[in-house]
Write an enzyme that holds these catalytic residues in place. Structure first.
Site, short mmCIF file in Angstrom:
data_model
loop_
_atom_site.label_atom_id
_atom_site.label_comp_id
_atom_site.label_asym_id
_atom_site.label_seq_id
_atom_site.Cartn_x
_atom_site.Cartn_y
_atom_site.Cartn_z
N ASN A 1 -10.20 5.58 0.89
CA ASN A 1 -10.56 5.75 2.31
C ASN A 1 -11.71 6.74 2.48
O ASN A 1 -11.62 7.69 3.27
CB ASN A 1 -9.36 6.18 3.15
CG ASN A 1 -8.37 5.06 3.39
OD1 ASN A 1 -7.25 5.12 2.88
ND2 ASN A 1 -8.77 4.04 4.11
N LYS B 1 -10.43 -7.01 6.93
CA LYS B 1 -9.47 -6.66 7.98
C LYS B 1 -10.03 -7.24 9.27
O LYS B 1 -11.08 -6.78 9.74
CB LYS B 1 -9.34 -5.15 8.14
CG LYS B 1 -8.51 -4.47 7.09
CD LYS B 1 -8.43 -2.99 7.40
CE LYS B 1 -7.76 -2.24 6.27
NZ LYS B 1 -8.07 -0.80 6.33
N LEU C 1 -2.46 2.22 -4.66
CA LEU C 1 -2.17 3.64 -4.49
C LEU C 1 -3.28 4.29 -3.67
O LEU C 1 -4.46 4.13 -3.99
CB LEU C 1 -2.08 4.35 -5.84
CG LEU C 1 -1.10 3.81 -6.88
CD1 LEU C 1 -1.11 4.72 -8.11
CD2 LEU C 1 0.31 3.72 -6.31
N SER D 1 0.86 -1.18 0.00
CA SER D 1 0.00 0.00 0.00
C SER D 1 0.90 1.24 0.00
O SER D 1 1.78 1.37 0.86
CB SER D 1 -0.87 -0.03 1.26
OG SER D 1 -1.58 1.17 1.40
O1 NPG Z 1 -0.04 -2.76 4.75
O2 NPG Z 1 -0.68 -2.72 6.82
C1 NPG Z 1 -0.63 -2.23 5.68
C2 NPG Z 1 -1.33 -0.94 5.43
C3 NPG Z 1 -2.39 -1.04 4.41
O3 NPG Z 1 -3.15 1.01 3.51
C4 NPG Z 1 -3.22 0.20 4.39
N1 NPG Z 1 -4.04 0.36 5.41
O4 NPG Z 1 -6.99 2.14 4.71
O5 NPG Z 1 -6.37 0.14 4.33
C5 NPG Z 1 -6.17 1.23 4.83
C6 NPG Z 1 -4.88 1.51 5.55
C7 NPG Z 1 -5.02 1.76 7.02
C8 NPG Z 1 -3.92 1.65 7.82
C9 NPG Z 1 -6.20 2.07 7.59
C10 NPG Z 1 -4.01 1.83 9.19
C11 NPG Z 1 -6.28 2.24 8.95
C12 NPG Z 1 -5.19 2.12 9.72
#
Ligand code: NPG
Length: 374
Positions: free
Chosen positions: A197, A269, A169, A142
């Site tokens: 997001n 997740k 991206l 990511s």
């Molecule tokens: O590789 O752990 C990873 C991060 C992937 O982009 C990523 N996570 O919106 O998915 C998301 C974002 C995120 C990270 C969202 C931390 C919330 C907390």
């Protein structure tokens, strides 16, 4: 099992580079780690859990200080009360905590620590518990919002050189078509997807549809968490497959999204949906509907990364997940680091769900510890 006490450790880990999404820039990860001490058949076991919540409520309504509060005021007292009369197992944790509304990331971390202890005592790996037969999972990365397109292209090249098989991206209004076009032109055949997001509204539908020309695997959560119907509408106005993240907080919401046509793909997740057991339910549901899933990430340390890698070995995870090597985020992980080999991460086979942290590194990263006794 009988829990004797739990140490709630707040860790502060510097990131190798700032991580910018449409909702924040993170330079450090403040993460809550649970060290759960229990007796199982007379043997003392430690179970590890990690909470996905960020330090501020900007991705979901949960945040570290709030998680500590709900755990100490409600979740652990409820489990301690339950274990007086009923044998506690990971499979019953959600039931015991059902009276508490929401707080899924907090509940997920508690269930994770209990399940880790349970599997450790049984000498079973999480992969075996799930019936996973694959040995490794493809590793995607990511990529946060960068200061400029040349900078983005440099960062992308670095990850491709490291072996990542799929790029995601981060986009937001003002950082979407141009950066995506630049990466697509430089790498015409690389699997590529975008994640907003929740930064857009349905008013942006015509603009978002311009992403269709870039042959993306999917667009992730362009609209708000509550905008399920609007995602279904947007899905009819774009060719790029619609993927939901924030909106799918449970198997029930996943069922709604599928029925409504709001999601052709789901990012699972475990922390967002209340734990690994609910994550498995969503996987099963999606698979039975022919909906592809992939495993998202929350900048996990090696503790949570181990569990995610095993989960992503289940057969419905047909797209590469955000399961990168430890060094994507951390110069030094608190566990043995996860490494990428030919674009893949090995699925752990040692007993337990989490990877055990190194005592010295854990201590060095801990900024606060709170002990809760049963
Ligand atoms: O590789 O752990 C990873 C991060 C992937 O982009 C990523 N996570 O919106 O998915 C998301 C974002 C995120 C990270 C969202 C931390 C919330 C907390």
């Amino acid at each position: 099992m009988r829990i004797t006490h739990v140490a709630l450790r707040t860790l502060e880990l510097p990131l190798v580079a700032p991580f910018t999404t449409s909702f924040s820039t993170q330079t450090h990860r403040r993460v809550l780690v649970l060290e759960l001490h229990a007796h199982i058949d007379g043997v003392e076991v430690v179970g590890w859990g990690e909470c996905g919540a960020l330090s501020e409520p900007v991705y979901s309504e949960e945040y570290t200080a709030g998680v500590i509060d709900v755990m100490t005021t409600y979740l652990f007292p409820m489990l301690f009360e339950a274990q007086r009369t009923t044998p506690l197992t990971a499979e019953t944790v959600a039931h015991h905590l059902e009276r508490i509304v929401g707080h899924r990331m907090a509940k997920a971390a508690v269930e994770m620590a209990v399940l880790d202890a349970q599997l450790r005592a049984a000498g079973t790996s999480f992969a075996d518990y799930l019936g996973v037969t694959r040995e490794s999972v493809p590793s995607g990365v990511s990529i946060g919002i960068q200061g400029s397109i040349p900078q983005l292209l440099d960062v992308v090249q670095g990850y491709l050189d490291a072996g990542y098989v799929r790029l995601k991206l981060k986009i937001k209004p003002g950082w979407d078509l141009d950066p995506v076009r630049a990466v697509r032109e430089a790498h015409p055949d690389t699997p590529l997807q975008v994640d907003a997001n929740a930064a857009y509204t349905l008013v942006d539908a015509n603009h978002l549809a311009k992403l269709d020309e870039f042959n993306l695997l999917l667009i992730e959560q362009p609209l708000g968490e509550d905008d399920m119907r609007q995602h279904a509408e947007l899905a009819t106005r774009m060719r790029t497959p619609m993927c939901l993240d924030e909106s799918v907080v449970s198997a029930t919401k996943a069922a709604d999204a599928i029925a409504m046509g709001a999601a052709q793909i789901i990012n699972i997740k475990p922390s967002r949906v209340g734990g690994y057991l609910e994550a498995r339910r969503i996987h099963d549901l999606a698979r039975s509907h022919g909906i592809a899933v992939w495993c998202g990430g929350m900048l996990e340390t090696g503790i949570g990364r181990a569990a995610n890698a095993a989960l992503a070995g289940m057969p419905g995870f047909t797209l590469p997940g955000d399961i990168s090597a430890s060094d994507r985020f951390y110069a030094e992980d608190i566990t043995e680091p996860f490494v990428i080999e030919d674009g893949f991460l090995a699925i752990p086979r040692e007993p337990g769900l989490a990877r055990v942290p190194d005592a010295g590194r854990l201590e060095a990263a801990t900024v606060e510890t709170l002990r809760v006794d049963a």
